[in-house]
Design a protein around this motif. Structure first.
Motif, PDB file in Angstrom:
ATOM      1  N   UNK A 325      -7.996 -10.994  30.816  1.00 49.86           N
ATOM      2  CA  UNK A 325      -8.087 -10.296  29.533  1.00 49.86           C
ATOM      3  C   UNK A 325      -8.572 -11.220  28.421  1.00 49.86           C
ATOM      4  N   UNK A 326      -8.059 -12.439  28.399  1.00 49.63           N
ATOM      5  CA  UNK A 326      -8.467 -13.385  27.356  1.00 49.63           C
ATOM      6  C   UNK A 326      -9.940 -13.748  27.489  1.00 49.63           C
ATOM      7  N   UNK A 327     -10.415 -13.943  28.715  1.00 51.37           N
ATOM      8  CA  UNK A 327     -11.824 -14.303  28.921  1.00 51.37           C
ATOM      9  C   UNK A 327     -12.750 -13.170  28.501  1.00 51.37           C
ATOM     10  N   UNK A 328     -12.364 -11.943  28.828  1.00 51.39           N
ATOM     11  CA  UNK A 328     -13.190 -10.799  28.412  1.00 51.39           C
ATOM     12  C   UNK A 328     -13.301 -10.754  26.893  1.00 51.39           C
ATOM     13  N   UNK A 329     -12.178 -10.933  26.211  1.00 51.88           N
ATOM     14  CA  UNK A 329     -12.194 -10.889  24.758  1.00 51.88           C
ATOM     15  C   UNK A 329     -12.985 -12.064  24.179  1.00 51.88           C
ATOM     16  N   UNK A 330     -12.909 -13.204  24.863  1.00 53.24           N
ATOM     17  CA  UNK A 330     -13.676 -14.377  24.426  1.00 53.24           C
ATOM     18  C   UNK A 330     -15.178 -14.123  24.550  1.00 53.24           C
ATOM     19  N   UNK A 331     -15.599 -13.480  25.633  1.00 55.02           N
ATOM     20  CA  UNK A 331     -17.022 -13.233  25.876  1.00 55.02           C
ATOM     21  C   UNK A 331     -17.595 -12.134  24.982  1.00 55.02           C
ATOM     22  N   UNK A 332     -16.770 -11.130  24.666  1.00 55.27           N
ATOM     23  CA  UNK A 332     -17.303  -9.937  23.981  1.00 55.27           C
ATOM     24  C   UNK A 332     -16.829  -9.771  22.547  1.00 55.27           C
ATOM     25  N   UNK A 333     -15.689 -10.359  22.213  1.00 57.37           N
ATOM     26  CA  UNK A 333     -15.106 -10.112  20.897  1.00 57.37           C
ATOM     27  C   UNK A 333     -14.361  -8.798  20.838  1.00 57.37           C
ATOM     28  N   UNK A 334     -14.293  -8.065  21.947  1.00 61.76           N
ATOM     29  CA  UNK A 334     -13.596  -6.772  22.007  1.00 61.76           C
ATOM     30  C   UNK A 334     -12.300  -6.909  22.797  1.00 61.76           C
ATOM     31  N   UNK A 335     -11.339  -6.049  22.492  1.00 63.11           N
ATOM     32  CA  UNK A 335     -10.106  -6.023  23.265  1.00 63.11           C
ATOM     33  C   UNK A 335     -10.295  -5.151  24.504  1.00 63.11           C
ATOM     34  N   UNK A 336      -9.536  -5.440  25.546  1.00 60.24           N
ATOM     35  CA  UNK A 336      -9.627  -4.678  26.793  1.00 60.24           C
ATOM     36  C   UNK A 336      -8.882  -3.352  26.645  1.00 60.24           C
ATOM     37  N   UNK A 337      -9.169  -2.386  27.501  1.00 64.46           N
ATOM     38  CA  UNK A 337      -8.489  -1.084  27.410  1.00 64.46           C
ATOM     39  C   UNK A 337      -6.969  -1.183  27.453  1.00 64.46           C
ATOM     40  N   UNK A 338      -6.400  -2.074  28.296  1.00 63.34           N
ATOM     41  CA  UNK A 338      -4.938  -2.151  28.365  1.00 63.34           C
ATOM     42  C   UNK A 338      -4.343  -2.784  27.116  1.00 63.34           C
ATOM     43  N   UNK A 339      -5.200  -3.405  26.295  1.00 64.13           N
ATOM     44  CA  UNK A 339      -4.732  -3.985  25.027  1.00 64.13           C
ATOM     45  C   UNK A 339      -5.158  -3.148  23.839  1.00 64.13           C
ATOM     46  N   UNK A 340      -5.565  -1.905  24.114  1.00 66.65           N
ATOM     47  CA  UNK A 340      -5.903  -0.983  23.031  1.00 66.65           C
ATOM     48  C   UNK A 340      -7.373  -0.805  22.767  1.00 66.65           C
ATOM     49  N   UNK A 341      -8.246  -1.421  23.573  1.00 63.59           N
ATOM     50  CA  UNK A 341      -9.686  -1.260  23.382  1.00 63.59           C
ATOM     51  C   UNK A 341     -10.159   0.134  23.751  1.00 63.59           C
ATOM     52  N   UNK A 342     -11.352   0.503  23.245  1.00 63.47           N
ATOM     53  CA  UNK A 342     -11.852   1.857  23.483  1.00 63.47           C
ATOM     54  C   UNK A 342     -12.503   2.031  24.853  1.00 63.47           C
TER      55      UNK A 342
END
Length: 379
Positions: A325-342
């Motif tokens: 989850x942290x790496x995805x947010x680092x790469x995209x600047x977006x939060x993941x779906x399980x953390x409230x992302x769209x």
């Protein structure tokens, strides 16, 4: 009466495949031919010749134990012949997969014996036995994932016995609400999501077990699996350029992968691990313990510090979820779906998902849904 010792999985009667068991005698063979005299017994395709040879060897090896009615010895023969092979023959399976298969199959036969099924030959397993096992699993409230996994193992086992196709897909055996297994995370399994501070807890574990604490640091920094962390050799994994590590020991399916050293935290963990080991060939586990003992020790420490689903809702694998989850947010600047992302998808999102998948040791982008939830389909 002559007993045929081969299983031919490609006999056809009126266009339908017929499974012949090792107890199919000469009279039954003639009866099969009479049903459709114009059909001759077809030889197996070259790709299946190896499996048929193995099955024939299995039949001969089983005869003595069948006469004695010893189910466990019969299963031992099967495991010796087939257990090391994957369902897809181009894959290597891990020791853990072998162990799970063996436990599941033995457990199934013990359950059937306990419930009054007098099976003296393991090859006499039938659909009614599978249906009974499913009923037991449902009564015991096993999860959908567990039931699907057990059915998959028993399906492979039946193929070893020459009963390919005996166990249909789970959708035909389980009720609708259990027919489909979900691989999508519904909640964040990271340690931080369960109000656990990784750095603080690892410092506490250091006071109890330095080896497990070091392994947790490596898992947190690089998203490794438990076994990969135990087998981690800090002096051996780093590339000559010093910009990445190559993980090869303890990987799932023997699949090596590269993980970049692209943050100060990762570099610090690598240097700490190098300073931790006694020599350049050493791993970060206790050298006085075997791999199995080190794995057991890791589990014990997690239990002692409450890192279990029962105690805190979190597991050691949650650090790997946190990395994803942290790496995805680092790469995209977006939060993941399980953390409230769209969960919206574009080319950049898919590129990030692919990079995370590769770093975790997966080859499919879809598997990342099990770490950070479901993304929308691209229209």
């Amino acid at each position: 009466m002559t007993v045929a010792r081969e299983i031919d999985r490609n006999v056809e009667i009126c266009g339908r495949p017929v499974l012949k068991t090792c107890y199919c005698d000469e009279r039954q063979r003639r009866k099969n031919e009479k049903l459709c005299p114009e059909k001759k017994m077809k030889k197996v395709a070259p790709a299946d010749e190896a499996q048929q040879t193995q099955t024939s060897v299995l039949c001969r090896a089983l005869e003595q134990h069948v006469r004695q009615g010893d189910i466990l010895r019969q299963l031992g023969v099967v495991f010796k012949v087939f257990l090391g092979g994957a369902a897809k023959r181009d894959k290597v399976i891990s020791h853990k997969t072998k162990e799970i298969r063996e436990q599941t199959i033995v457990q199934a036969y013990r359950q059937l014996k306990q419930d009054g099924f007098a099976i003296k030959d393991i090859r006499n397993i039938k659909p009614k036995h599978i249906n009974h096992l499913i009923g037991v699993w449902q009564k015991n409230n096993l999860s959908v994932a567990t039931m699907h996994s057990r059915l998959s193992i028993l399906r492979v086992f039946c193929e070893w016995l020459g009963k390919s196709g005996m166990i249909p897909p789970a959708a035909k055996l389980l009720p609708e609400h259990q027919a489909k297994r979900s691989y999508v995370a519904e909640k964040d399994k990271s340690w931080t999501a369960h109000e656990i501070d990784p750095e603080q807890l690892i410092r506490q574990i250091q006071q109890f077990d330095l080896y497990v604490a070091m392994q947790l640091e490596v898992i947190q920094a690089f998203g490794l699996r438990r076994k990969e962390a135990i087998c981690f050799k800090p002096w051996q994994v780093e590339t000559p350029e010093g910009d990445a590590i190559r993980i090869y020991s303890g990987t799932k399916g023997g699949r090596p992968r590269m993980i970049p050293i692209d943050t100060p935290q990762k570099r610090a963990v690598i240097e700490a691990a190098k300073a931790f080991v006694p020599h350049k060939q050493a791993h970060i586990a206790d050298p006085d313990k075997t791999l199995k003992q080190n794995i057991a020790r890791f589990g014990y420490v997690m239990l002692r510090f409450g890192i279990t689903k029962e105690a805190s809702g979190a597991t050691a694998h949650g650090l790997r979820h946190q990395y994803a989850n942290d790496r995805f947010e680092e790469f995209t600047g977006n939060t993941t779906p399980v953390r409230g992302g769209d969960g919206r998808v574009d080319e950049a999102i898919n590129e990030a998902r692919y990079r995370v998948s590769e770093e975790l040791g997966h080859s499919r982008i879809k598997i990342t849904n099990s770490y950070y939830g479901k993304f929308q389909r691209q229209g």
